[in-house]
Each structure stands twice: as C-alpha cells, then as structure tokens.
Design an enzyme around this catalytic site. Structure first.
Site, PDB file in Angstrom:
ATOM      1  N   SER A 120       0.800  -1.225   0.000  1.00 44.13           N
ATOM      2  CA  SER A 120       0.000   0.000   0.000  1.00 44.13           C
ATOM      3  C   SER A 120       0.830   1.272   0.000  1.00 44.13           C
ATOM      4  O   SER A 120       0.298   2.356  -0.191  1.00 44.13           O
ATOM      5  CB  SER A 120      -0.956   0.024   1.203  1.00 44.13           C
ATOM      6  N   LYS A 157       1.468   4.303   7.245  1.00 45.61           N
ATOM      7  CA  LYS A 157       0.660   5.096   6.319  1.00 45.61           C
ATOM      8  C   LYS A 157       1.033   6.570   6.467  1.00 45.61           C
ATOM      9  O   LYS A 157       1.717   6.967   7.408  1.00 45.61           O
ATOM     10  CB  LYS A 157      -0.842   4.954   6.649  1.00 45.61           C
TER      11      LYS A 157
END
Length: 199
Positions: A120, A157
């Site tokens: 991701s 993230k």
C-alpha cells in the site's frame, strides 16, 4: 604489522563480512561456521582479535562486535516485528535480531526496525519486505509517514488530520484510506525515517 594464523585470519574475514552486512555473529555462530566444539574456542579467537585491535567489542551486548573506527557512526537497531503496508496486522514483537547500521542512512535517528508486509506504500518507495527505520514519537504532523497502532494492529501510512477526525492514507490507488473511528484504540507509535532493502 600483525601476524595471524590462517585460521584466525579466516575468522577475522568472516567477522568483517558479517559486521559490514549489519549482522555481527554470535559466538555460537562463529563456532558453528568454523567447526569448533564449543563457544569457548570462538571466544578465544575473538579476544585475540580484540587484543590486536582488529575488532572492537561492546560489553553487555549479545552481538557487540564492530570494526575499529565505526564508533559513533554506527548504531545497533533491533528488528522488532512486522508492519503492514495494507490492512493493519499484528506485530511480532520480541525478535532477537539486531542490525548494525550507519546512522547517516536515516533522516531521523531510528530506535528500531520493522519489516514491511504489503504494497500500500509503493508510491512512496516502501515495498513489501523492506525494513523501515522507526523513530519513537507519539506526535506527528499532517502528511508525515507514521507507524500507527490501531486496535492492537500496526500499520505504516501517511497521516491526515481532518476536522472530522484522523485518516491513514495509503500510497497505492488499489488501497482505500483507513478512517480512524472516534472510539478506536489508536496511537502514533513512531515516525518513518528511512528504509533498508535487502538482497
């Protein structure tokens, strides 16, 4: 000029290679590599190399061997577990693996390393299998890459603060942002400060 027996010279070369790779060997690993019956034989060779000034030993550390002159440039970083670049996963805290690395590899001084699983964060150059350096911090600015704990799972993230709350943003269009619920058990564990890619 220091004269070494062929065996001791081979041990020195083995130590230099392993230390340069960021993985100083334990006495047990030295004994196994050279066919010694016990760690005592390995310890005698290491002590002789230390006495000759060819290797340095940091006391109180399981893998405290380093090359002369590494000094303050090098830091020992434990590999503590895994961090998801995708859906959060649990961390395998408690690894006894330690890597010796040059501090100049990182933008901030890292406290530990985590191994990335998932894709991701590929648009930020963080790939599956990378080791990321983490600087312990409970605070982060909007847009920084963070290691966050969300309901007993850990993920990496980009942090986004919005009026309605916090979101954790992936850097891969195939993944959706993670919206942190107001009642979630959420905390910032640290700031991303660089990575290692092995192999």
């Amino acid at each position: 000029m220091i004269s070494l027996s062929p065996q001791r010279a081979a041990i020195l070369e083995f130590l230099r290679e392993r230390i340069a790779a960021g993985a100083p060997p334990s006495l047990a690993e030295i004994a196994e590599a050279f066919g010694f019956a016990s760690r005592n034989a390995a310890q005698k060779h290491v002590q002789a190399l230390v006495a000759a000034g060819l290797i340095e030993l940091q006391t109180g550390q399981k893998r405290g061997l380093r090359l002369p002159g590494q000094g303050d440039r090098m830091t020992a970083l434990p590999v503590l577990g895994r961090v998801a670049a995708g859906v959060p996963i649990g961390a395998d805290i408690g690894s006894d693996r330690v890597l010796w690395l040059d501090r100049s590899l990182f933008s901030l001084r890292p406290d530990y390393l985590l191994r990335v699983e998932g894709d991701s964060m590929i648009d930020d150059g963080i790939l599956d299998g990378d080791l990321v350096g983490v600087h312990r911090s409970r605070e982060a600015r909007d847009g920084q890459i963070v290691v966050a704990r969300l309901d007993d799972a850990i993920t990496i993230k980009r942090l986004e603060h919005r009026p309605e709350g916090v979101r954790l943003l992936p850097r891969n269009r195939a993944h959706a942002p993670i919206v942190v619920a107001a009642d979630a058990d959420f905390s910032i564990e640290g700031l991303y400060c660089g990575l290692l890619r092995q192999g």
